[in-house]
Design a protein around this motif. Structure first.
Motif, PDB file in Angstrom:
ATOM      1  N   TYR A 190     -75.013  17.640  47.067  1.00  0.00           N
ATOM      2  CA  TYR A 190     -74.144  16.805  46.236  1.00  0.00           C
ATOM      3  C   TYR A 190     -73.929  15.451  46.899  1.00  0.00           C
ATOM      4  N   ASP A 191     -73.753  15.454  48.219  1.00  0.00           N
ATOM      5  CA  ASP A 191     -73.590  14.209  48.963  1.00  0.00           C
ATOM      6  C   ASP A 191     -74.815  13.314  48.778  1.00  0.00           C
ATOM      7  N   TYR A 192     -76.011  13.919  48.830  1.00  0.00           N
ATOM      8  CA  TYR A 192     -77.233  13.135  48.659  1.00  0.00           C
ATOM      9  C   TYR A 192     -77.310  12.538  47.263  1.00  0.00           C
ATOM     10  N   LEU A 193     -77.013  13.330  46.241  1.00  0.00           N
ATOM     11  CA  LEU A 193     -77.096  12.844  44.859  1.00  0.00           C
ATOM     12  C   LEU A 193     -76.091  11.720  44.618  1.00  0.00           C
ATOM     13  N   LEU A 194     -74.870  11.892  45.126  1.00  0.00           N
ATOM     14  CA  LEU A 194     -73.862  10.848  44.949  1.00  0.00           C
ATOM     15  C   LEU A 194     -74.285   9.552  45.630  1.00  0.00           C
ATOM     16  N   GLU A 195     -74.881   9.667  46.797  1.00  0.00           N
ATOM     17  CA  GLU A 195     -75.361   8.477  47.509  1.00  0.00           C
ATOM     18  C   GLU A 195     -76.373   7.709  46.669  1.00  0.00           C
ATOM     19  N   GLN A 196     -77.214   8.436  45.918  1.00  0.00           N
ATOM     20  CA  GLN A 196     -78.249   7.787  45.108  1.00  0.00           C
ATOM     21  C   GLN A 196     -77.666   6.979  43.957  1.00  0.00           C
ATOM     22  N   VAL A 197     -76.437   7.281  43.540  1.00  0.00           N
ATOM     23  CA  VAL A 197     -75.809   6.526  42.448  1.00  0.00           C
ATOM     24  C   VAL A 197     -74.670   5.648  42.960  1.00  0.00           C
ATOM     25  N   GLY A 198     -74.612   5.469  44.284  1.00  0.00           N
ATOM     26  CA  GLY A 198     -73.668   4.528  44.865  1.00  0.00           C
ATOM     27  C   GLY A 198     -72.242   5.019  44.985  1.00  0.00           C
ATOM     28  N   ILE A 199     -72.049   6.345  45.025  1.00  0.00           N
ATOM     29  CA  ILE A 199     -70.702   6.905  45.175  1.00  0.00           C
ATOM     30  C   ILE A 199     -70.543   7.461  46.578  1.00  0.00           C
ATOM     31  N   GLU A 200     -69.498   7.038  47.257  1.00  0.00           N
ATOM     32  CA  GLU A 200     -69.254   7.483  48.629  1.00  0.00           C
ATOM     33  C   GLU A 200     -68.692   8.897  48.639  1.00  0.00           C
ATOM     34  N   SER A 201     -69.137   9.692  49.587  1.00  0.00           N
ATOM     35  CA  SER A 201     -68.576  11.029  49.757  1.00  0.00           C
ATOM     36  C   SER A 201     -68.676  11.455  51.209  1.00  0.00           C
ATOM     37  N   ASP A 202     -67.808  12.384  51.601  1.00  0.00           N
ATOM     38  CA  ASP A 202     -67.808  12.954  52.947  1.00  0.00           C
ATOM     39  C   ASP A 202     -67.947  14.466  52.850  1.00  0.00           C
ATOM     40  N   TYR A 203     -68.558  15.034  53.881  1.00  0.00           N
ATOM     41  CA  TYR A 203     -68.640  16.487  54.012  1.00  0.00           C
ATOM     42  C   TYR A 203     -67.306  16.986  54.546  1.00  0.00           C
ATOM     43  N   CYS A 204     -66.764  18.023  53.924  1.00  0.00           N
ATOM     44  CA  CYS A 204     -65.470  18.572  54.323  1.00  0.00           C
ATOM     45  C   CYS A 204     -65.636  20.066  54.570  1.00  0.00           C
ATOM     46  N   ALA A 205     -65.052  20.578  55.658  1.00  0.00           N
ATOM     47  CA  ALA A 205     -65.217  21.991  55.987  1.00  0.00           C
ATOM     48  C   ALA A 205     -63.925  22.572  56.536  1.00  0.00           C
ATOM     49  N   SER A 206     -63.789  23.871  56.393  1.00  0.00           N
ATOM     50  CA  SER A 206     -62.624  24.598  56.894  1.00  0.00           C
ATOM     51  C   SER A 206     -63.075  25.848  57.629  1.00  0.00           C
ATOM     52  N   ASP A 207     -62.680  25.977  58.885  1.00  0.00           N
ATOM     53  CA  ASP A 207     -62.936  27.216  59.618  1.00  0.00           C
ATOM     54  C   ASP A 207     -62.031  28.339  59.101  1.00  0.00           C
ATOM     55  N   HIS A 257     -65.702  27.675  54.819  1.00  0.00           N
ATOM     56  CA  HIS A 257     -66.194  27.083  53.581  1.00  0.00           C
ATOM     57  C   HIS A 257     -66.383  25.578  53.755  1.00  0.00           C
ATOM     58  N   ALA A 258     -67.250  25.003  52.908  1.00  0.00           N
ATOM     59  CA  ALA A 258     -67.515  23.558  52.944  1.00  0.00           C
ATOM     60  C   ALA A 258     -67.607  23.014  51.533  1.00  0.00           C
ATOM     61  N   TRP A 259     -67.220  21.741  51.369  1.00  0.00           N
ATOM     62  CA  TRP A 259     -67.280  21.071  50.071  1.00  0.00           C
ATOM     63  C   TRP A 259     -67.303  19.565  50.319  1.00  0.00           C
ATOM     64  N   ASN A 260     -66.895  18.735  49.358  1.00  0.00           N
ATOM     65  CA  ASN A 260     -67.002  17.282  49.489  1.00  0.00           C
ATOM     66  C   ASN A 260     -65.667  16.588  49.255  1.00  0.00           C
ATOM     67  N   ILE A 261     -65.493  15.458  49.939  1.00  0.00           N
ATOM     68  CA  ILE A 261     -64.462  14.476  49.591  1.00  0.00           C
ATOM     69  C   ILE A 261     -65.193  13.325  48.909  1.00  0.00           C
ATOM     70  N   VAL A 262     -64.852  13.050  47.662  1.00  0.00           N
ATOM     71  CA  VAL A 262     -65.550  12.041  46.858  1.00  0.00           C
ATOM     72  C   VAL A 262     -64.597  10.882  46.583  1.00  0.00           C
ATOM     73  N   TYR A 263     -65.101   9.669  46.725  1.00  0.00           N
ATOM     74  CA  TYR A 263     -64.268   8.471  46.568  1.00  0.00           C
ATOM     75  C   TYR A 263     -64.543   7.817  45.211  1.00  0.00           C
ATOM     76  N   ILE A 264     -63.500   7.766  44.384  1.00  0.00           N
ATOM     77  CA  ILE A 264     -63.562   7.092  43.087  1.00  0.00           C
ATOM     78  C   ILE A 264     -62.615   5.896  43.155  1.00  0.00           C
ATOM     79  N   ASN A 265     -63.164   4.689  43.014  1.00  0.00           N
ATOM     80  CA  ASN A 265     -62.362   3.463  43.171  1.00  0.00           C
ATOM     81  C   ASN A 265     -61.628   3.472  44.514  1.00  0.00           C
ATOM     82  N   ASN A 266     -62.340   3.927  45.554  1.00  0.00           N
ATOM     83  CA  ASN A 266     -61.840   3.986  46.932  1.00  0.00           C
ATOM     84  C   ASN A 266     -60.722   5.002  47.134  1.00  0.00           C
TER      85      ASN A 266
END
Length: 448
Positions: A139-156, A160-169
């Motif tokens: 998902y991070d890779y796909l978002l990067e291709q359309v110019g949307i910033e995202s971070d990998y987020c994980a919890s011990d 589990h792991a998921w994404n932090i996605v930035y919409i209008n910063n």
């Protein structure tokens, strides 16, 4: 094994800096799935060498990387570079397309033997099997291709792991994995974990039972989308001719989305159908799935797959699987389109298990190239032959009828002057959008 000499950059050594460098490789560079493990050496207080062990040879990796790029481009079709779509719409469509494409590798998870590919973007985009880390990286890779910033987020805490996605910063949690629940039901996509605040995503289960603290970032605080309209949809949002369509599972309407807040969505089709579990018992929710092939929308009722044209508001039956072979109260719960095929997953309840796809699946033609023959003709699709009792015919329509969007060319078996005759040896070549899609040879029984 390989290494990079980084001594020229004079990066000061510290455990915090190594964490940052390794995170850049592990979690912010989905293309680097070749790397298996990393280490380092130092000189004069600075990092000097970063060393790698690798999963694949250079030659294997080059082929796999191209496969990953090719699969990703298919998901990005009509989204990448589309200025008519907002960032929210792009993030939503990619979230849904990824969930449709990939299936959680639940068999390997239960067996305790998850392959390395399930942890990376290649496993998601090419093999279509992954666990949460793979979903997040893809998902991070796909978002990067359309110019949307995202971070990998994980919890011990919850492993589990998921994404932090930035919409209008502004940051939001997005968890594609949990919106693609197991066992996988084709066509099912949830939206409960899309653009959530930290408090919002905790409510969907992102916290260890009995704990009052969390071990992942609490940065996303905006609650704008915590209870948004898309949460009532359990199938994918579809992009067709720059219009976005979705199905509301609760009120059983297909909508045209006119604005991203859903306030002025237009009902284009009501699907008042019910799935029964017994003679007098019905599920309150709908299990219709909404899919798109780039030209039409498709949806299923309990026993039928329909093709719907939003432009003309017309529809037609495209496939009716044989449900009687299973027994009473078996219905279509899963729906997929793949390689010009319709795939129906049929079961006695919406609670799938590992055997459904193997034992309760039927496949039909998405674009039946030949819809029917006359009463004296038979089509052998496996061998691409049309057998006919006609002694001779002047036109192919005397033997078979093609779909409306299919064109064809027929080579006559013989000709005399201006007269052309069709019989044994005539070849019917079929085209869709000027691209060849099939070829059939005519055999007139008894015609030597």
């Amino acid at each position: 094994f390989g290494y990079i000499d980084v001594s020229q950059f004079k990066i000061p050594y510290s455990s915090e800096m190594w964490s940052a460098l390794s995170s850049l490789i592990w979690y912010n560079s989905p293309e680097l799935f070749r790397i298996y493990s990393m280490g380092y050496s130092t000189s004069s207080g600075n990092f000097s060498i970063i060393a790698f062990s690798e999963n694949y040879t250079k030659e294997e990796y080059i082929v796999m990387l191209e496969e990953m790029y090719s699969s990703a481009e298919k998901l990005l079709t009509n989204i990448k570079g589309n200025e008519n779509l907002t960032d929210i719409e792009k993030a939503l469509l990619l979230h849904d397309r990824l969930a449709l494409l990939c299936e959680y590798d639940y068999d390997s998870y239960l067996a305790g033997n998850i392959p390395e590919s399930s942890y990376n973007a290649y496993g998601v985009l090419v093999l279509n099997d992954a666990v949460c880390k793979g979903y997040a990286l893809a998902y991070d890779y796909l978002l990067e291709q359309v110019g949307i910033e995202s971070d990998y987020c994980a919890s011990d805490d919850i492993n589990h792991a998921w994404n932090i996605v930035y919409i209008n910063n502004i940051p939001y949690h997005v968890d594609v994995t949990w919106d693609d629940p197991t066992w996988d039901m084709s066509g099912r996509v949830l939206h409960k974990n899309f653009l959530r605040s930290t408090n919002g995503i905790i409510k969907t289960g992102h916290i260890k039972s009995g704990k009052t603290t969390i071990d992942y970032t609490a940065t996303p605080t905006d609650t704008t989308y915590d209870n948004y309209f898309w949460q009532t949809s359990q199938t994918a949002f579809q992009l067709l001719d720059d219009n976005i369509y979705y199905f509301d599972t609760t009120n059983k309407n297909i909508y045209l989305l006119n604005s991203i807040d859903g306030s002025d969505a237009e009902i284009i089709k009501n699907l008042p159908t019910n799935w029964s579990s017994s003679a007098n018992s019905f599920y309150s929710t709908s299990f219709s799935k909404l899919l798109c092939d780039g030209k039409f929308l498709y949806y299923n009722t309990p026993d039928t797959v329909m093709r719907f044209d939003p432009e003309t508001q017309t529809e037609e039956v495209i496939f009716k699987p044989d449900l009687a072979m299973y027994g009473d109260y078996y219905w279509i719960y899963g729906l997929n389109l793949m390689n010009d095929k319709i795939i129906c997953e049929i079961y006695s309840s919406p609670n799938f298990n590992s055997s459904v796809k193997a034992n309760y699946t039927q496949t039909g033609e998405l674009y039946p190239t030949i819809l029917a023959t006359d009463e004296n003709s038979v089509i052998d699709k496996e061998n691409n032959v049309i057998f006919s009792e006609n002694t001779i015919c002047q036109n192919i329509e005397e033997i078979c009828k093609t779909a409306e969007d299919i064109t064809y060319n027929v080579e006559p078996s013989s000709s005399f002057g201006e007269h052309k005759y069709f019989g044994t040896g005539s070849v019917v070549t079929l085209y869709k959008d000027e691209e060849k899609i099939g070829e059939y040879t005519i055999v007139i029984n008894g015609d030597l």
